[in-house]
Scaffold this motif. Structure first.
Motif, short mmCIF file in Angstrom:
data_model
loop_
_atom_site.label_atom_id
_atom_site.label_comp_id
_atom_site.label_asym_id
_atom_site.label_seq_id
_atom_site.Cartn_x
_atom_site.Cartn_y
_atom_site.Cartn_z
N GLN A 173 -3.74 34.15 -58.74
CA GLN A 173 -4.73 33.80 -59.76
C GLN A 173 -4.11 33.38 -61.09
OE1 GLN A 173 -7.08 37.38 -59.88
NE2 GLN A 173 -7.76 37.16 -57.76
N ALA A 174 -2.80 33.47 -61.20
CA ALA A 174 -2.13 33.21 -62.48
C ALA A 174 -2.06 31.71 -62.78
CB ALA A 174 -0.72 33.78 -62.45
N GLU A 175 -2.01 31.42 -64.07
CA GLU A 175 -1.71 30.07 -64.53
C GLU A 175 -0.29 30.09 -65.10
OE1 GLU A 175 -4.60 28.50 -67.20
OE2 GLU A 175 -6.30 28.93 -65.88
N PRO A 176 0.68 29.57 -64.36
CA PRO A 176 2.09 29.68 -64.78
C PRO A 176 2.35 28.98 -66.11
CG PRO A 176 1.91 28.97 -62.49
CD PRO A 176 0.54 28.88 -63.07
N THR A 177 3.23 29.58 -66.90
CA THR A 177 3.70 28.99 -68.15
C THR A 177 5.22 29.01 -68.12
OG1 THR A 177 3.63 31.14 -69.26
CG2 THR A 177 1.68 29.76 -69.44
N ASN A 178 5.83 28.41 -69.13
CA ASN A 178 7.30 28.43 -69.23
C ASN A 178 7.69 28.80 -70.65
OD1 ASN A 178 10.04 28.08 -69.17
ND2 ASN A 178 10.00 25.99 -68.38
N SER A 235 6.63 38.58 -66.52
CA SER A 235 7.87 37.85 -66.75
C SER A 235 8.01 36.69 -65.77
CB SER A 235 9.06 38.80 -66.63
OG SER A 235 10.28 38.11 -66.81
N LEU A 236 7.69 36.95 -64.51
CA LEU A 236 7.82 35.91 -63.49
C LEU A 236 6.85 34.76 -63.75
CD1 LEU A 236 9.01 34.97 -60.77
CD2 LEU A 236 7.23 36.30 -59.62
N ILE A 237 5.64 35.08 -64.10
CA ILE A 237 4.62 34.05 -64.34
C ILE A 237 5.02 33.14 -65.50
CG2 ILE A 237 2.24 33.70 -65.16
CD1 ILE A 237 1.55 36.27 -63.52
N SER A 238 5.73 33.68 -66.48
CA SER A 238 6.05 32.91 -67.69
C SER A 238 7.51 32.47 -67.78
CB SER A 238 5.72 33.74 -68.94
OG SER A 238 6.48 34.94 -68.97
N CYS A 239 8.29 32.65 -66.71
CA CYS A 239 9.72 32.32 -66.78
C CYS A 239 9.97 30.84 -66.46
CB CYS A 239 10.51 33.20 -65.81
SG CYS A 239 10.31 32.77 -64.06
N GLU A 240 11.20 30.41 -66.75
CA GLU A 240 11.65 29.09 -66.31
C GLU A 240 12.18 29.17 -64.88
OE1 GLU A 240 14.74 25.50 -67.56
OE2 GLU A 240 14.10 26.99 -69.03
N GLY A 241 12.79 30.29 -64.55
CA GLY A 241 13.32 30.49 -63.22
C GLY A 241 13.67 31.94 -62.99
N ILE A 242 14.02 32.26 -61.75
CA ILE A 242 14.36 33.64 -61.41
C ILE A 242 15.65 33.68 -60.60
CG2 ILE A 242 12.84 33.57 -59.37
CD1 ILE A 242 12.46 36.63 -59.80
N ILE A 243 16.50 34.66 -60.93
CA ILE A 243 17.69 34.95 -60.14
C ILE A 243 17.40 36.24 -59.39
CG2 ILE A 243 20.16 35.44 -60.19
CD1 ILE A 243 20.29 34.02 -62.90
#
Length: 329
Positions: A173-178, A235-243
């Motif tokens: 349901q999230a709207e992703p941001t960066n 944090s995941l929803i608003s990140c640029e990427g994930i390691i």
């Protein structure tokens, strides 16, 4: 209907999946959970009626498994005792998410179950494997928690019984941001193994979810977080990427959100090597060893123009209806 659900607690992914499924399962009947293993760090908000130390994973300092610690903490006598104590005949449906004690209990008590989860997908030879297969790894995936019926979950539909990953409602349901940070979740790595590399990528801020951190705090370009589901989702929803590692749930959620992913599978962890093989086929960068130039790998990853696949989310009501229909057959 009374439902028994066994959770393999060698990590947080199985618990996260069970938590997402629980309100949907309640529509079918009363659910009791069995927690097997002691690696999970998430707060468990489920009606856990039975527990066992089971077989838990232990990690080396920098990205591998500690087989000695794993072996010395296995108690076969207790495992048989725990399996015998599970009152499985009191339940109408037994769902097993890769737990060996429940599988043993089913055999001892002559009841059947359905295996629902990521590991069930490896029953199929079509599910991706690394170039060098592990005989022991294959035996574990196929015989650690056997069930007469399997419903697998994976990144793609490699076989008829394999369905899309179960992704949390908060993610769907999230709207992703960066907000231009990198989320980090690598439970097999200690702080000392990666901190210097992150510090060297000074123009990038990292949100590092790390076991042993008691409160959120920032030092330089790293904000350290306790392992917390709500904060991690944010944090995941608003990140640029994930390691992250070579697990299943976290990469699936990141790809569903359209995020960049850098996967570092746990060394000598065959399931994660298989997941890494699947991710590579989809074009996701995979690093098998973190060396002195890890900061360069991170910078190259961030600068690469990669088209990441869009991950489909599981239709949970449909999947559970299929599960209960399959169980009756």
């Amino acid at each position: 209907m009374k439902i028994f659900y066994a959770i393999q607690a060698t990590g947080n992914g199985h618990i996260s999946r069970a938590t997402q499924l629980y309100p949907y399962l309640q529509k079918f009947g009363e659910v009791d959970f069995f927690l097997s293993g002691c690696n999970a760090t998430l707060d468990i908000k489920l009606p856990v009626k039975y527990k066992s130390n089971g077989c838990s994973l232990h990690y080396s300092k920098c990205g591998g498994l500690n087989y000695w610690e794993i072996a010395k903490n296995i108690n076969p006598r207790q495992i048989y005792k725990d399996a015998d104590a599970l009152p499985l005949k009191n339940y109408d449906v037994i769902i097993n998410d890769f737990d060996s004690i429940t599988a043993l209990a089913c055999k001892m008590q002559k009841v059947h179950s359905v295996q629902l989860g990521h590991q069930a997908s490896f029953i199929s030879a079509n599910t991706p494997r690394p170039k060098r297969k592990s005989i022991m790894g294959e035996m574990i995936l196929k015989h650690y928690a056997p069930s007469p019926k399997n419903i697998g979950l994976h990144f793609e539909k490699y076989d008829s019984f394999i369905l899309p990953p179960i992704i949390k409602d908060e993610i769907v349901q999230a709207e992703p941001t960066n907000l231009k940070h990198i989320t980090v979740y690598l439970p097999s790595f200690d702080k000392d193994c990666l901190e210097k590399a992150f510090n060297k990528v000074s123009d990038m801020h990292f949100h590092w979810f790390l076991q042993g951190v008691e409160f959120k705090h920032t030092i330089g370009n790293i904000t350290y977080f306790p392992v917390n589901q709500k904060k991690f989702n944010e944090s995941l929803i608003s990140c640029e990427g994930i390691i992250t590692g070579g697990g299943f749930e976290t990469p699936a959620e990141a790809l569903h959100l359209g995020k960049k992913v850098l996967s570092i599978p746990i060394m000598n962890h065959y399931e994660q090597e298989c997941n890494a093989a699947a991710l590579k086929k989809m074009g996701v960068p995979v690093v098998y060893e973190v060396g002195k130039n890890f900061e360069t790998i991170i910078e190259n990853w961030l600068n690469q123009d990669i088209i990441y696949p869009k991950m489909q989310a599981n239709n949970i009501p449909q999947t559970l209806q299929y599960l209960f229909d399959t169980y009756k057959e």
